[in-house]
Design a protein around this motif. Structure first.
Motif, PDB file in Angstrom:
ATOM      1  N   ALA A 224       4.676   1.621  -2.911  1.00 44.48           N
ATOM      2  CA  ALA A 224       3.831   1.920  -4.069  1.00 44.48           C
ATOM      3  C   ALA A 224       4.242   1.028  -5.242  1.00 44.48           C
ATOM      4  N   TRP A 225       3.341   0.878  -6.191  1.00 43.29           N
ATOM      5  CA  TRP A 225       3.590   0.049  -7.382  1.00 43.29           C
ATOM      6  C   TRP A 225       2.857   0.693  -8.537  1.00 43.29           C
ATOM      7  N   ARG A 226       3.418   0.579  -9.726  1.00 44.68           N
ATOM      8  CA  ARG A 226       2.664   0.959 -10.915  1.00 44.68           C
ATOM      9  C   ARG A 226       2.836  -0.151 -11.928  1.00 44.68           C
TER      10      ARG A 226
ATOM     11  N   GLY B 146       0.839  -1.198   0.000  1.00 43.74           N
ATOM     12  CA  GLY B 146       0.000   0.000   0.000  1.00 43.74           C
ATOM     13  C   GLY B 146       0.866   1.237   0.000  1.00 43.74           C
ATOM     14  N   ASP B 147       0.289   2.333  -0.503  1.00 41.27           N
ATOM     15  CA  ASP B 147       1.076   3.573  -0.582  1.00 41.27           C
ATOM     16  C   ASP B 147       0.770   4.521   0.574  1.00 41.27           C
ATOM     17  N   GLY B 148      -0.020   4.052   1.547  1.00 46.51           N
ATOM     18  CA  GLY B 148      -0.272   4.863   2.740  1.00 46.51           C
ATOM     19  C   GLY B 148      -1.403   5.862   2.595  1.00 46.51           C
TER      20      GLY B 148
ATOM     21  N   GLY C 142     -20.384   1.443   3.832  1.00 52.88           N
ATOM     22  CA  GLY C 142     -20.360  -0.022   3.861  1.00 52.88           C
ATOM     23  C   GLY C 142     -21.725  -0.680   3.740  1.00 52.88           C
ATOM     24  N   MET C 143     -22.711   0.066   3.231  1.00 55.51           N
ATOM     25  CA  MET C 143     -24.061  -0.510   3.181  1.00 55.51           C
ATOM     26  C   MET C 143     -24.181  -1.521   2.047  1.00 55.51           C
ATOM     27  N   PHE C 144     -25.054  -2.502   2.266  1.00 53.13           N
ATOM     28  CA  PHE C 144     -25.423  -3.428   1.195  1.00 53.13           C
ATOM     29  C   PHE C 144     -26.937  -3.493   1.133  1.00 53.13           C
TER      30      PHE C 144
ATOM     31  N   LEU D 271     -15.117  -1.181  -8.428  1.00 54.60           N
ATOM     32  CA  LEU D 271     -16.150  -1.599  -7.458  1.00 54.60           C
ATOM     33  C   LEU D 271     -17.240  -0.542  -7.279  1.00 54.60           C
ATOM     34  N   GLY D 272     -16.980   0.675  -7.705  1.00 54.55           N
ATOM     35  CA  GLY D 272     -18.025   1.702  -7.761  1.00 54.55           C
ATOM     36  C   GLY D 272     -18.726   1.932  -6.440  1.00 54.55           C
ATOM     37  N   THR D 273     -20.065   1.950  -6.488  1.00 52.43           N
ATOM     38  CA  THR D 273     -20.853   2.258  -5.292  1.00 52.43           C
ATOM     39  C   THR D 273     -21.179   1.008  -4.478  1.00 52.43           C
TER      40      THR D 273
ATOM     41  N   ALA E 246     -11.032   5.203  -0.897  1.00 52.76           N
ATOM     42  CA  ALA E 246     -12.486   5.313  -0.724  1.00 52.76           C
ATOM     43  C   ALA E 246     -12.991   4.432   0.413  1.00 52.76           C
ATOM     44  N   SER E 247     -12.372   3.269   0.582  1.00 51.00           N
ATOM     45  CA  SER E 247     -12.903   2.295   1.536  1.00 51.00           C
ATOM     46  C   SER E 247     -12.913   2.821   2.967  1.00 51.00           C
ATOM     47  N   ARG E 248     -12.005   3.729   3.275  1.00 46.35           N
ATOM     48  CA  ARG E 248     -11.919   4.232   4.651  1.00 46.35           C
ATOM     49  C   ARG E 248     -13.067   5.175   4.998  1.00 46.35           C
TER      50      ARG E 248
HETATM   51  C1  LIG Z   1     -18.849   8.597   0.494  1.00 45.77           C
HETATM   52  C2  LIG Z   1     -18.793   7.163   0.053  1.00 45.77           C
HETATM   53  C3  LIG Z   1     -19.716   6.272   0.544  1.00 45.77           C
HETATM   54  C4  LIG Z   1     -19.694   4.941   0.119  1.00 45.77           C
HETATM   55  N1  LIG Z   1     -20.608   4.087   0.635  1.00 45.77           N
HETATM   56  C5  LIG Z   1     -20.611   2.803   0.229  1.00 45.77           C
HETATM   57  C6  LIG Z   1     -21.559   1.893   0.750  1.00 45.77           C
HETATM   58  O1  LIG Z   1     -22.388   2.253   1.587  1.00 45.77           O
HETATM   59  N2  LIG Z   1     -21.528   0.608   0.308  1.00 45.77           N
HETATM   60  C7  LIG Z   1     -20.617   0.181  -0.617  1.00 45.77           C
HETATM   61  O2  LIG Z   1     -20.638  -0.995  -0.983  1.00 45.77           O
HETATM   62  N3  LIG Z   1     -19.709   1.033  -1.134  1.00 45.77           N
HETATM   63  C8  LIG Z   1     -19.693   2.322  -0.736  1.00 45.77           C
HETATM   64  N4  LIG Z   1     -18.789   3.185  -1.263  1.00 45.77           N
HETATM   65  C9  LIG Z   1     -17.924   2.691  -2.341  1.00 45.77           C
HETATM   66  C10 LIG Z   1     -16.728   1.931  -1.797  1.00 45.77           C
HETATM   67  O3  LIG Z   1     -16.002   2.815  -1.018  1.00 45.77           O
HETATM   68  C11 LIG Z   1     -15.893   1.404  -2.958  1.00 45.77           C
HETATM   69  O4  LIG Z   1     -16.638   0.518  -3.759  1.00 45.77           O
HETATM   70  C12 LIG Z   1     -14.667   0.641  -2.450  1.00 45.77           C
HETATM   71  O5  LIG Z   1     -14.192   1.197  -1.273  1.00 45.77           O
HETATM   72  C13 LIG Z   1     -13.565   0.635  -3.471  1.00 45.77           C
HETATM   73  O6  LIG Z   1     -12.495  -0.087  -2.923  1.00 45.77           O
HETATM   74  P1  LIG Z   1     -11.103  -0.154  -3.650  1.00 45.77           P
HETATM   75  O7  LIG Z   1     -10.239  -1.018  -2.800  1.00 45.77           O
HETATM   76  O8  LIG Z   1     -11.260  -0.506  -5.082  1.00 45.77           O
HETATM   77  O9  LIG Z   1     -10.548   1.349  -3.646  1.00 45.77           O
HETATM   78  P2  LIG Z   1      -9.889   2.188  -2.460  1.00 45.77           P
HETATM   79  O10 LIG Z   1     -10.580   1.987  -1.190  1.00 45.77           O
HETATM   80  O11 LIG Z   1      -9.775   3.583  -2.962  1.00 45.77           O
HETATM   81  O12 LIG Z   1      -8.450   1.553  -2.275  1.00 45.77           O
HETATM   82  C14 LIG Z   1      -7.411   1.697  -3.195  1.00 45.77           C
HETATM   83  C15 LIG Z   1      -6.120   1.730  -2.414  1.00 45.77           C
HETATM   84  O13 LIG Z   1      -5.036   1.673  -3.335  1.00 45.77           O
HETATM   85  C16 LIG Z   1      -4.010   2.520  -2.867  1.00 45.77           C
HETATM   86  N5  LIG Z   1      -3.145   2.917  -3.973  1.00 45.77           N
HETATM   87  C17 LIG Z   1      -3.427   3.806  -4.963  1.00 45.77           C
HETATM   88  N6  LIG Z   1      -2.364   3.934  -5.780  1.00 45.77           N
HETATM   89  C18 LIG Z   1      -1.393   3.105  -5.297  1.00 45.77           C
HETATM   90  C19 LIG Z   1      -0.070   2.785  -5.718  1.00 45.77           C
HETATM   91  N7  LIG Z   1       0.478   3.355  -6.800  1.00 45.77           N
HETATM   92  N8  LIG Z   1       0.628   1.864  -5.015  1.00 45.77           N
HETATM   93  C20 LIG Z   1       0.084   1.273  -3.917  1.00 45.77           C
HETATM   94  N9  LIG Z   1      -1.164   1.545  -3.467  1.00 45.77           N
HETATM   95  C21 LIG Z   1      -1.891   2.448  -4.156  1.00 45.77           C
HETATM   96  C22 LIG Z   1      -4.782   3.698  -2.271  1.00 45.77           C
HETATM   97  O14 LIG Z   1      -3.988   4.395  -1.355  1.00 45.77           O
HETATM   98  C23 LIG Z   1      -5.952   3.001  -1.610  1.00 45.77           C
HETATM   99  O15 LIG Z   1      -5.664   2.689  -0.278  1.00 45.77           O
HETATM  100  C24 LIG Z   1     -18.740   4.510  -0.831  1.00 45.77           C
HETATM  101  C25 LIG Z   1     -17.789   5.401  -1.293  1.00 45.77           C
HETATM  102  C26 LIG Z   1     -17.804   6.717  -0.864  1.00 45.77           C
HETATM  103  C27 LIG Z   1     -16.758   7.662  -1.385  1.00 45.77           C
END
Ligand SMILES: Cc1cc2nc3c(=O)[nH]c(=O)nc-3n(C[C@H](O)[C@H](O)[C@H](O)COP(=O)(O)OP(=O)(O)OC[C@H]3O[C@@H](n4cnc5c(N)ncnc54)[C@H](O)[C@@H]3O)c2cc1C
Length: 365
Positions: free
Chosen positions: A169-171, A32-34, A44-46, A322-324, A38-40
């Motif tokens: 980090a990774w690309r 992870g890049d720290g 988290g609703m389903f 993963l979107g919404t 979005a996940s934080r």
């Molecule tokens: C306000 C809000 C409310 C939401 N509510 C819901 C909900 O109720 N229910 C639901 O199912 N979903 C919800 N979502 C959507 C949900 O957050 C996303 O579907 C999900 O979190 C996406 O996860 P992810 O791991 O793909 O992305 P992220 O959580 O964004 O994780 C990607 C990670 O990759 C890391 N990264 C990026 N670039 C690099 C790199 N070069 N090298 C290493 N690491 C890197 C980032 O730092 C990050 O930690 C919500 C989103 C938002 C913004």
């Protein structure tokens, strides 16, 4: 020898991929890049029912089943029984009689929605007197929320103890890391630019979410998540106050995850319409405890992108888009990826990155 899997991105996608590979006996390095991602901030609703057209969401039955079994296995492994997945029904406030008719029609055709929801009824029928719902409400009993930050914290602790957690980090140009059999790109919007170069669109969708508190006795929804176009999710009671999360906004024109300040009042005003009487007064006095925002990684057809990274050598894979609905879709999407890599099982064409013509045009086979 067990395979060595590098998972890049410490959000929900990365957590699910790391968990599913670890369950199959693989060694995990979770990079992870720290940055928070979005996940934080996700609520988290389903919810297996889409309110727009009153239909089931994509693959509802399979995704609900996979989400539940995955989360239960994680709760057990982490000693967090009952702490990650929370069943909280939703009450949808009907906007008008036509919408109520559409809702109730589902029961005349034995529609799939009927297994998750109940016919329209007055809010008082659910013992919720606080709601302003002249056209009635529809209840989805099969809904809830997952504590995503707690899941990520527990998964990081698990990987740090039993596998390897790496702050790096990774690309995609970095390719397969030394000693790894496979690398899975779960970078969410962090991968947007590189994906666009191979014809894949992940659009950052900005969302704001608030945490609020109200006087516990003055505003109650009898444990229901209230939805009037926006949603209000009851979290916990503490020191005589009820804590809620309120969301969300959806915007395509905000490129950073900074909270959009005017969104806080707009969300509060929208939800004010849901209440009347004393509840309305209590809502006016709600205190905003936190305002957070994030960028959802959205694909053009709202389905995830799961499989080989176009144009990259074997062993460079991705789970993005993963979107919404990360909570509902993530576990099944991760499992499909793991079964593809370890068992050579095909990934559904609905999820493969090469379902998009723009990718096939660049990489014809
Ligand atoms: C306000 C809000 C409310 C939401 N509510 C819901 C909900 O109720 N229910 C639901 O199912 N979903 C919800 N979502 C959507 C949900 O957050 C996303 O579907 C999900 O979190 C996406 O996860 P992810 O791991 O793909 O992305 P992220 O959580 O964004 O994780 C990607 C990670 O990759 C890391 N990264 C990026 N670039 C690099 C790199 N070069 N090298 C290493 N690491 C890197 C980032 O730092 C990050 O930690 C919500 C989103 C938002 C913004």
């Amino acid at each position: 020898m067990s395979q060595h899997v590098v998972v890049v991105g410490r959000g929900l996608a990365g957590a699910m991929v790391a968990w599913k590979f670890a369950e199959r006996g693989c060694r995990i390095s979770w990079w992870g890049d720290g940055e928070p991602g979005a996940s934080r901030v996700a609520a988290g609703m389903f919810n297996p029912v889409s309110f727009r057209r009153v239909v089931e969401v994509w693959n509802a039955s399979a995704h609900v089943a996979n989400m539940r079994s995955t989360l239960q296995a994680m709760e057990e492994a982490f000693g967090l029984q009952g702490a990650l997945i929370h069943d909280v029904p939703v009450v949808k406030i009907f906007a008008n009689d036509a919408y109520r008719q559409t809702w109730d029609d589902r029961w005349t055709t034995d529609h799939g929605v009927t297994q998750w929801a109940e016919r329209g009824q007055p809010a008082e029928g659910l013992d919720i007197t606080s709601l302003n719902a002249p056209h009635g409400v529809g209840k989805v009993h099969a809904a809830g929320w997952v504590d995503v930050p707690a899941l990520l914290d527990a998964m990081e602790a698990h990987v740090a103890t039993h596998h390897t957690l790496v702050d790096r980090a990774w690309r995609v140009d970095d390719g397969l890391p030394d000693g790894a059999d496979v690398v899975v790109d779960c970078r969410g919007v962090g991968a947007v630019k590189e994906l666009s170069e191979v014809g894949l669109k992940v659009n950052p969708n900005h969302g704001d979410v608030l945490t609020l508190s109200t006087e516990a006795e003055a505003l109650q929804t009898q444990g229901h998540n209230v939805n009037n176009g926006k949603w209000l999710l009851p979290m916990r009671q503490q020191d005589g106050r009820q804590w809620w999360r309120l969301g969300a906004t959806y915007s395509w024109d905000k490129p950073t995850p900074a909270p959009h300040v005017p969104a806080a009042q707009a969300l509060k005003d929208h939800m004010a319409d849901a209440f009347h009487g004393g509840a309305s007064h209590a809502w006016d006095k709600a205190e905003v405890e936190a305002h957070q925002a994030g960028l959802r990684p959205a694909s053009p057809d709202r389905r995830p992108m799961v499989g080989p990274w176009p144009g990259q050598p074997e062993g460079v894979l991705m789970l993005n888009g993963l979107g919404t609905r990360g909570v509902l879709v993530g576990p099944a999407a991760a499992e499909a990826l793991v079964n593809f890599w370890l068992d050579d099982l095909p990934i559904s064409p609905e999820m493969r990155p090469d379902r998009f013509k723009s990718v096939r045009a660049r990489f014809p086979d």
